[in-house]
Design a protein around this motif. Structure first.
Motif, PDB file in Angstrom:
ATOM      1  N   LEU A  14       0.827  -1.204   0.000  1.00 58.15           N
ATOM      2  CA  LEU A  14       0.000   0.000   0.000  1.00 58.15           C
ATOM      3  C   LEU A  14       0.866   1.261   0.000  1.00 58.15           C
ATOM      4  N   VAL A  15       1.903   1.264   0.821  1.00 58.13           N
ATOM      5  CA  VAL A  15       2.793   2.425   0.896  1.00 58.13           C
ATOM      6  C   VAL A  15       3.489   2.643  -0.442  1.00 58.13           C
ATOM      7  N   VAL A  18       0.943   4.022  -3.041  1.00 62.62           N
ATOM      8  CA  VAL A  18       0.641   5.432  -2.826  1.00 62.62           C
ATOM      9  C   VAL A  18       1.822   6.296  -3.251  1.00 62.62           C
ATOM     10  N   ALA A  22       1.719   8.942  -6.482  1.00 62.29           N
ATOM     11  CA  ALA A  22       1.858  10.340  -6.085  1.00 62.29           C
ATOM     12  C   ALA A  22       3.169  10.952  -6.576  1.00 62.29           C
ATOM     13  N   LEU A  49      -1.787   9.536 -10.579  1.00 64.23           N
ATOM     14  CA  LEU A  49      -2.687   9.674  -9.430  1.00 64.23           C
ATOM     15  C   LEU A  49      -4.115   9.954  -9.901  1.00 64.23           C
ATOM     16  N   THR A  52      -5.588   6.846 -11.484  1.00 63.04           N
ATOM     17  CA  THR A  52      -5.924   5.844 -10.468  1.00 63.04           C
ATOM     18  C   THR A  52      -7.220   6.203  -9.758  1.00 63.04           C
TER      19      THR A  52
END
Length: 252
Positions: A14-15, A18, A22, A49, A52
């Motif tokens: 997840l990190v 993201v 980003a 981003l 997504t």
């Protein structure tokens, strides 16, 4: 309680996801070996981003609409007044699985134009079947003593549905929604062939320019989203099942 290795791996995924959507330029060295002739290593024809988020929005809208219709049909055909509509309802929800999404897009574009609308129609039709079948299973396999007790205390049909049947069937319904969402996350990529803003843009751009880095970026984002969404909804399903005191084995 210490987090398990699978939990840590999900958090790491997840990190990374993201961070990548980003600040994709941070990952350029990773993808540069996959490019040729000094082609860009990171997708540069739009914001990852933004793509997504619009991809997720499209899937969310289609899933909410499919859930409302599929659960509504399941409720209807499990009531005495609507049981005769079960074969027709099954035929309707099977339409999306019968026609490939590409065919649905081709039929929808002349009617609603290019963009997000034909993609929503395709995802809506494609997502009906798993939700309907799981909702039907959940509502027809309820513990008989519980439903009889609800009748015994004088609950009306509407009260039994809201307070007893749907809460008990919810874990199985969530399993169907989970399957529908995962299917839609992957299927939504084809929406870019009709000018919808999805992550399919990244994959198509890579195919057109023979840039493997673009193809891999689009595929990885969709794949990680699907895995994390599947795990998240599975955890929610297990939580709801524990609170309802039922098993999630049905409908898996």
């Amino acid at each position: 309680m210490r987090p398990t290795l699978p939990t840590l791996l999900r958090l790491a995924a997840l990190v990374i996801l993201v961070a990548f959507v980003a600040w994709p330029e941070w990952f350029a060295p990773v993808f540069r070996p996959l490019t040729q002739n000094n082609a860009p290593a990171i997708y540069n024809q739009g914001s990852l981003l933004t793509l997504t988020l619009t991809h997720l929005r499209t899937v969310l809208i289609a899933t909410v609409a499919a859930t409302i219709v599929a659960v509504g049909l399941a409720i209807l055909v499990t009531r005495p007044i609507g049981v005769e509509f079960l074969p027709l309802s099954r035929s309707l929800v099977n339409i999306g699985q019968t026609f490939p999404p590409v065919a649905v897009l081709a039929l929808a574009v002349p009617a609603v134009g290019f963009g997000e609308k034909p993609t929503l129609i395709a995802l809506f039709l494609y997502g009906l079947l798993p939700i309907f079948e799981n909702a039907l299973t959940g509502l027809t396999t309820l513990p008989q003593p519980v439903t009889e007790a609800a009748r015994g205390v004088g609950m009306t049909g509407w009260q039994r549905l809201i307070k007893v049947e749907l809460p008990l069937a919810l874990p199985v319904i969530l399993a169907g929604i989970r399957l529908s969402v995962v299917i839609s996350l992957a299927t939504a990529t084809i929406g870019s062939t009709v000018a919808a803003k999805t992550l399919g843009e990244v994959i198509i751009a890579g195919l057109l320019s023979n840039n493997l880095a673009f193809v891999l970026q689009g595929g990885l984002i969709v794949g990680i989203l699907a895995v994390l969404t599947y795990d998240g909804l599975s955890a929610l399903e297990a939580l709801v099942a524990r609170r309802a005191g039922v098993s999630t084995a049905v409908g898996e």
